[in-house]
Every structure is written in C-alpha cells, then in structure tokens.
Design a protein around this motif. Structure first.
Motif, mmCIF file in Angstrom:
data_model
loop_
_atom_site.group_PDB
_atom_site.id
_atom_site.type_symbol
_atom_site.label_atom_id
_atom_site.label_comp_id
_atom_site.label_asym_id
_atom_site.label_seq_id
_atom_site.Cartn_x
_atom_site.Cartn_y
_atom_site.Cartn_z
ATOM 1 N N VAL A 174 0.815 -1.218 0.000
ATOM 2 C CA VAL A 174 0.000 0.000 0.000
ATOM 3 C C VAL A 174 0.847 1.266 0.000
ATOM 4 N N VAL A 184 -3.811 -0.399 9.769
ATOM 5 C CA VAL A 184 -3.416 0.010 8.430
ATOM 6 C C VAL A 184 -2.622 1.316 8.499
ATOM 7 N N LYS A 206 -0.718 -3.615 3.546
ATOM 8 C CA LYS A 206 -1.996 -3.338 4.201
ATOM 9 C C LYS A 206 -2.044 -3.897 5.620
#
Length: 329
Positions: A262, A302, A278
């Motif tokens: 991410v 997260v 993530k």
C-alpha cells in the motif's frame, strides 16, 4: 538483539494527544505530503476545521483553520495549503494570509496530490492534470487509460524532472482481494504502459561512470506470484551502460493471506526501497539488486499514508500511532 536490526522504530507523536479527533485520522480526512506537515480535516465539530500539525515543532499546538472545504493538502515544503470545495480549488499562503490561486475545475476531481513543492496534480475520471504555482490554470498531463476506469485512485507518483507519471488504482475483486493497476506515462514519448501492480515509486540512481538513471520500481501481488520490479526508464547519458532490470520475488509470510503493498518510498542515499503492506508489514529491499534486506510487522493497524523522512532517509507513516523507522548508519 534489537541493536542489530537494520532499522530503528520510533513513535514521533500521537495525534490524539494533540487534540486531533480519532475519527478524523483516516485516509479520507488526513493527508501527509511530506515529513513537514500533517493536515487533518475535522468534521466532527462545528464549524468544521482543518488541523495542521507542524512536524518540525510537534510540541506546539496545531494550527486550526475553520473552513467548509471538502479536502486540504499542505505543500511538501512551505506553509502553503490547497483547499478543495466541490470543483473549486484555492491555494493560500498561510504565513502571508494571501490567496495565491483559484480555479473552478470543469470536472470532478477524484484524487489530488502535490507532485512537487510547486506543482499540484489533479486526477479526474478522464485525465491527469498538473497545476504549477507559476500558471493561472492546470494543464492536462495525460489521459487516463480505460483499464483504470473501474479503479479507485490511491496514489500518483512522478520522477523529479516531472517527465514520468505513474497513476495507481485499486479495484476489489472477491473475498477481500484487490487488484492493482498502474498507468506509467512518458511525457516525452507521449505514450502509456499499463502494468499490474499495487504500488510504485521513482528514484534517481547513480551509475558507474557518473551518469544518472531514472528507475521505476513497483510491487505486485497476485494469486500466483508476488514480485518487485526495478527497471530503468531513462538516463542522463544515452551512451552509458544502463541499469539492469531486476524482478525478485517478495516473500510474504504464510499468515498474510490477502495482504498487498500500500506504500512505497525510496532512499536514494542508502539505495533502499521501503514497502509497507496493508497488514502493517514493512519490507526493505536493496535498490541495486532487489534483494530483501529486512521485513517485519510493525503495526496491527493500516498505515494509510507515508512519506520519506529526509533527516534519516527513513520512512514515516500514519496509522492509529505515528511511527518513524529509519536505517541505522
């Protein structure tokens, strides 16, 4: 054993201790374009306000600006803020209390980001625009590829010369699986390449002989493979030997089913690629070889935004806690 780790983890601050509402600490309301500022849009109070945390003076009370804006971005370098309300964008110098720019955009903006300290990038359903502080209005950089039509745009990366752009989108597949799509664009060649990948970044890399190579790095996780790709998109001396492409495997732990990259930042000082997933794992890769240097889980929450920390050439990120891993000398 902790002193032998190649990276140091440190909590810099807790946003809630500065009076930031916990409900506002999320991808939708909180932005961090660099190591200098965190910008939070707090709609839980009346009137709604923008909370600006100066990370160079983290003990000072945050600046609170009442505003009805839908979104806000602090410049990566200066106390300049971009505010978006509907399709209108305004840019202000906070110190001088002066409005620098205003523009009524003809299309809905689905994503925006500072491409550089002086260029604001704006993404619509059909195109990517760049708006320089020296220009009166944005100019189209490239058209979006149809393969990203169903994607949520989650990031946009450029090289230092603003000749290359990478638009990154994410689309839900099934059973909490997400497919990443990247549109890599060359402004000189006026062409795009669509790549399956979740996150990407550019880096300048010094080659043997002194010439500089612009590298494009991206990470992809599919049902069959997890890969890191590092390849050259341009170099300062066309006659010099170029960078050899690398595409090593990324070894996710068995318990990280459904995990994917991410965030990605690159230290050009240490030639290290930082990748956040993530599920809160951090990976460190050698930029030259692609070899995995270190990996570990650093957060159960997260980490939804990151930036390069220039003082340490590490990476900073925001989740429920604010952490700053940095490489040891």
């Amino acid at each position: 054993m902790a002193q032998n780790l190649p990276i140091r983890f440190q909590e810099l601050l807790n946003l809630t201790n500065l009076g930031v509402n916990q409900a506002a600490i999320s991808f939708a309301f909180t932005t961090m374009e660099s190591e200098k500022f965190i910008c939070v849009r707090d709609t839980t109070i009346e009137p709604a306000c923008i909370v600006i945390v100066d990370l160079e003076s983290p003990l000072d009370p945050p600046l609170r600006l009442p505003t009805a804006a839908d979104a806000a971005l602090m410049s990566p370098k200066e106390k300049i803020i971009a505010l978006r309300a509907g399709q209108q964008i305004q840019i202000f110098n906070i110190v001088q209390k002066q409005r620098l720019k205003v523009h009524q955009f003809p299309e809905q903006i689905v994503f925006w980001k500072w491409a550089s300290p002086s260029v604001l990038a704006l993404v619509t359903a059909t195109a990517v625009y760049h708006w320089s502080l020296e220009d009166n209005q944005p100019t189209k950089f490239f058209d979006r590829h149809q393969n990203l039509a169903s994607c949520q745009i989650i990031n946009y990366r450029v090289d230092k010369a603003l000749k290359w752009g990478a638009l990154i989108g994410l689309a839900a597949k099934e059973q909490n699986k997400f497919i990443g799509t990247i549109q890599l664009y060359s402004s000189e060649k006026k062409v795009s390449q669509v790549i399956e990948g979740h996150m990407a970044a550019f880096a300048n890399y010094r080659l043997d002989g002194g010439s500089t190579s612009t590298l494009f790095c991206f990470a992809s996780k599919t049902d069959t493979a997890s890969k890191l790709f590092i390849f050259e998109v341009s170099r300062s001396d066309p006659n010099a030997a170029g960078f050899q492409k690398k595409n090593p495997d990324i070894h996710f732990p068995p318990e990280a089913v459904g995990d994917f990259p991410v965030a990605m930042q690159i230290s050009e000082k240490y030639n290290i690629i930082y990748m956040i997933t993530k599920f809160g794992y951090i990976f460190l890769f050698d930029l030259n070889s692609g070899a995995t240097i270190y990996w570990n889980r650093i957060s159960a929450d997260v980490i939804f935004t990151t930036a390069l920390h220039s003082q340490t050439d590490g990476i900073i990120g925001i989740c429920l806690l604010y952490t700053s891993p940095s490489p040891r000398d």
